[in-house]
Structures are given as structure tokens and as C-alpha cells.
Design a protein around this motif. Structure first.
Motif, PDB file in Angstrom:
ATOM      1  N   THR A 155       0.853  -1.176  -0.045  1.00 45.37           N
ATOM      2  CA  THR A 155       0.007  -0.020  -0.012  1.00 45.37           C
ATOM      3  C   THR A 155       0.916   1.315  -0.135  1.00 45.37           C
ATOM      4  O   THR A 155       1.270   1.846   1.033  1.00 45.37           O
ATOM      5  CB  THR A 155      -0.881  -0.138   1.175  1.00 45.37           C
ATOM      6  OG1 THR A 155      -1.468  -1.171   1.176  1.00 45.37           O
ATOM      7  CG2 THR A 155      -1.786   1.030   1.209  1.00 45.37           C
ATOM      8  N   PRO A 156       1.347   1.811  -1.061  1.00 46.02           N
ATOM      9  CA  PRO A 156       1.968   3.049  -1.058  1.00 46.02           C
ATOM     10  C   PRO A 156       1.364   4.284  -0.879  1.00 46.02           C
ATOM     11  O   PRO A 156       0.255   4.239  -1.167  1.00 46.02           O
ATOM     12  CB  PRO A 156       2.594   2.944  -2.698  1.00 46.02           C
ATOM     13  CG  PRO A 156       1.518   2.164  -3.743  1.00 46.02           C
ATOM     14  CD  PRO A 156       1.043   0.987  -2.584  1.00 46.02           C
ATOM     15  N   TRP A 157       2.164   5.082  -0.238  1.00 48.76           N
ATOM     16  CA  TRP A 157       1.058   6.028   0.123  1.00 48.76           C
ATOM     17  C   TRP A 157       1.961   7.471   0.093  1.00 48.76           C
ATOM     18  O   TRP A 157       1.456   8.534   0.130  1.00 48.76           O
ATOM     19  CB  TRP A 157       0.824   6.247   1.548  1.00 48.76           C
ATOM     20  CG  TRP A 157       1.983   6.235   2.759  1.00 48.76           C
ATOM     21  CD1 TRP A 157       2.923   5.307   3.002  1.00 48.76           C
ATOM     22  CD2 TRP A 157       2.390   7.545   3.410  1.00 48.76           C
ATOM     23  NE1 TRP A 157       3.476   5.766   4.136  1.00 48.76           N
ATOM     24  CE2 TRP A 157       3.321   7.137   4.319  1.00 48.76           C
ATOM     25  CE3 TRP A 157       1.844   8.551   3.578  1.00 48.76           C
ATOM     26  CZ2 TRP A 157       4.027   7.952   5.233  1.00 48.76           C
ATOM     27  CZ3 TRP A 157       2.202   9.676   4.460  1.00 48.76           C
ATOM     28  CH2 TRP A 157       3.389   9.262   5.292  1.00 48.76           C
ATOM     29  N   ARG A 159       5.489   9.324  -2.393  1.00 47.35           N
ATOM     30  CA  ARG A 159       6.492   9.098  -3.518  1.00 47.35           C
ATOM     31  C   ARG A 159       7.688   8.295  -2.881  1.00 47.35           C
ATOM     32  O   ARG A 159       8.272   7.528  -4.083  1.00 47.35           O
ATOM     33  CB  ARG A 159       6.947  10.658  -4.052  1.00 47.35           C
ATOM     34  CG  ARG A 159       5.849  11.519  -4.640  1.00 47.35           C
ATOM     35  CD  ARG A 159       5.979  12.630  -4.795  1.00 47.35           C
ATOM     36  NE  ARG A 159       6.626  13.426  -3.624  1.00 47.35           N
ATOM     37  CZ  ARG A 159       5.726  13.697  -2.599  1.00 47.35           C
ATOM     38  NH1 ARG A 159       4.525  13.632  -2.629  1.00 47.35           N
ATOM     39  NH2 ARG A 159       6.372  14.497  -1.490  1.00 47.35           N
ATOM     40  N   SER A 160       8.177   8.460  -1.740  1.00 48.11           N
ATOM     41  CA  SER A 160       9.471   8.012  -1.257  1.00 48.11           C
ATOM     42  C   SER A 160       9.077   6.465  -1.161  1.00 48.11           C
ATOM     43  O   SER A 160      10.087   5.767  -0.563  1.00 48.11           O
ATOM     44  CB  SER A 160       9.818   8.759  -0.019  1.00 48.11           C
ATOM     45  OG  SER A 160       8.946   8.543   0.975  1.00 48.11           O
ATOM     46  N   GLY A 161       8.048   6.041  -1.202  1.00 49.53           N
ATOM     47  CA  GLY A 161       7.670   4.637  -0.612  1.00 49.53           C
ATOM     48  C   GLY A 161       7.355   4.594   0.693  1.00 49.53           C
ATOM     49  O   GLY A 161       7.027   5.421   1.136  1.00 49.53           O
ATOM     50  N   THR A 162       7.423   3.254   1.323  1.00 46.79           N
ATOM     51  CA  THR A 162       7.136   3.092   2.707  1.00 46.79           C
ATOM     52  C   THR A 162       8.081   2.703   3.462  1.00 46.79           C
ATOM     53  O   THR A 162       8.884   1.787   2.915  1.00 46.79           O
ATOM     54  CB  THR A 162       5.856   2.552   2.971  1.00 46.79           C
ATOM     55  OG1 THR A 162       6.217   1.036   2.298  1.00 46.79           O
ATOM     56  CG2 THR A 162       4.371   2.982   2.376  1.00 46.79           C
ATOM     57  N   HIS A 163       8.403   2.973   4.827  1.00 42.78           N
ATOM     58  CA  HIS A 163       9.342   2.385   5.772  1.00 42.78           C
ATOM     59  C   HIS A 163       8.433   2.507   6.945  1.00 42.78           C
ATOM     60  O   HIS A 163       7.571   3.149   7.550  1.00 42.78           O
ATOM     61  CB  HIS A 163      10.361   3.635   5.886  1.00 42.78           C
ATOM     62  CG  HIS A 163      10.913   4.063   4.592  1.00 42.78           C
ATOM     63  ND1 HIS A 163      10.506   4.749   3.815  1.00 42.78           N
ATOM     64  CD2 HIS A 163      12.190   3.153   4.066  1.00 42.78           C
ATOM     65  CE1 HIS A 163      11.430   4.703   2.594  1.00 42.78           C
ATOM     66  NE2 HIS A 163      12.520   3.822   3.047  1.00 42.78           N
ATOM     67  N   PRO A 164       8.771   1.353   7.862  1.00 49.23           N
ATOM     68  CA  PRO A 164       8.077   1.451   9.209  1.00 49.23           C
ATOM     69  C   PRO A 164       8.409   2.114  10.224  1.00 49.23           C
ATOM     70  O   PRO A 164       9.186   3.120  10.031  1.00 49.23           O
ATOM     71  CB  PRO A 164       8.853   0.099   9.816  1.00 49.23           C
ATOM     72  CG  PRO A 164       9.954  -0.169   9.035  1.00 49.23           C
ATOM     73  CD  PRO A 164       9.879   0.519   7.768  1.00 49.23           C
TER      74      PRO A 164
END
Length: 164
Positions: A155-157, A159-164
């Protein structure tokens, strides 16, 4: 569920455990559910410029309150990207998909309260290990029920992607 807690809790800033993050931010562990009879859990999260705070997830049992102390935060709330400058309050109900981080070009300082509370200090310690490369994100997957943090894969949210 929770039992009524009859004592006040005071956590001086100097006594809060700090979990440092590689982008210059940190988790300040203020109150775990055991400290409040399960009523709330609370932490302060500082994030470096544009840093992600959490990958998309939801809480099945708790509402999550965010108060933006400084800077500007971005929130992904059920598919909508919302910008929240200092002084903003965001309350996410149980079951709503959400993610958050510092807005691009900004740092942010957040007070985060979960109610009812969940024992999550070890979750934040593990996130610190993950961010520093000492553990894999997959190590949290078997613990989703324990911490009431249910991740939404792919579930991308931002531009930089997702990180915990």
C-alpha cells in the motif's frame, strides 16, 4: 479490556526511554498500557526531514490520536493524503488505514496517544532496530495481533515509498 486506573502518572522528560532513529529522530516512550491500567499508551515521535513514521496499517481495537507539536506532518487517512501543520490534531478511529511521516522538506514532532492502551514499548524498540538495519521488517509480522498494528502490504502512500 482495561481496568480503571486510580493513580496519576507523571513522566518527566528526562526519565522517558529514548529510541534513536537514523534520520535524527527518536521515539520517546512515555506511557505503556501497564503504566495506565490499559487506559492509554503514549509516545512522542520526532522525525527528520521528510522521514516516514509508519507504513500503512490499522488498529483493530484502539483509536490513535496525533498532536503535531512542531513542524509539519503528512497523514495517509483511508486513502487520502492530508497535511497537518504544528497545532493540528488528528484522530484515527479503529479499523481505519493510516500512515504518517514528516512532510517533504519538514521535520515533525508528534505526541501520539493510543486508547485503549496497548503494550507497545517493545514494538518501538524493534522499529528502532529495523530502522538501523539490525532487524528485518518481517520480524514484526507475527506480532501484529500482540501490538494491535495490522500492516497493509503493498500500500504505497508517498513518493518515497513506505518505511516502518
Amino acid at each position: 479490556m482495561s481496568s480503571r486506573h486510580s493513580e496519576a502518572l507523571v513522566v518527566p522528560a528526562a526519565t522517558a526511554e529514548i529510541v534513536h532513529l537514523p534520520h535524527g529522530g527518536a521515539f520517546h516512550l512515555l506511557a505503556d498500557a501497564v503504566d495506565t491500567g490499559g487506559e492509554v499508551s503514549a509516545n512522542r515521535l520526532t522525525l527528520g526531514t521528510g522521514a516516514d513514521g509508519a507504513a500503512p496499517h490499522y488498529h483493530a481495537l484502539s483509536s490513535e490520536l496525533f498532536y503535531v507539536l512542531a513542524g509539519t506532518a503528512e497523514f495517509f487517512l483511508d486513502g487520502t493524503l492530508t497535511t497537518a501543520p504544528a497545532g493540528s490534531l488528528v484522530v484515527v478511529p479503529p479499523g481505519m488505514a493510516h500512515a504518517f511521516g514528516a512532510a517533504p522538506g519538514s521535520t515533525t514532532d508528534l505526541l501520539i496517544v493510543l486508547a485503549p492502551g496497548t503494550q507497545r514499548f517493545e514494538y518501538f524498540r524493534q522499529l528502532g532496530r529495523i530502522q538501523h538495519g539490525h532487524a528485518d521488517f518481517d520480524s514484526l509480522l507475527p506480532e501484529q495481533q500482540r501490538y494491535d498494528v495490522h500492516f497493509l502490504p503493498a500500500t504505497p502512500w508517498r513518493r518515497s515509498g513506505t518505511h516502518p
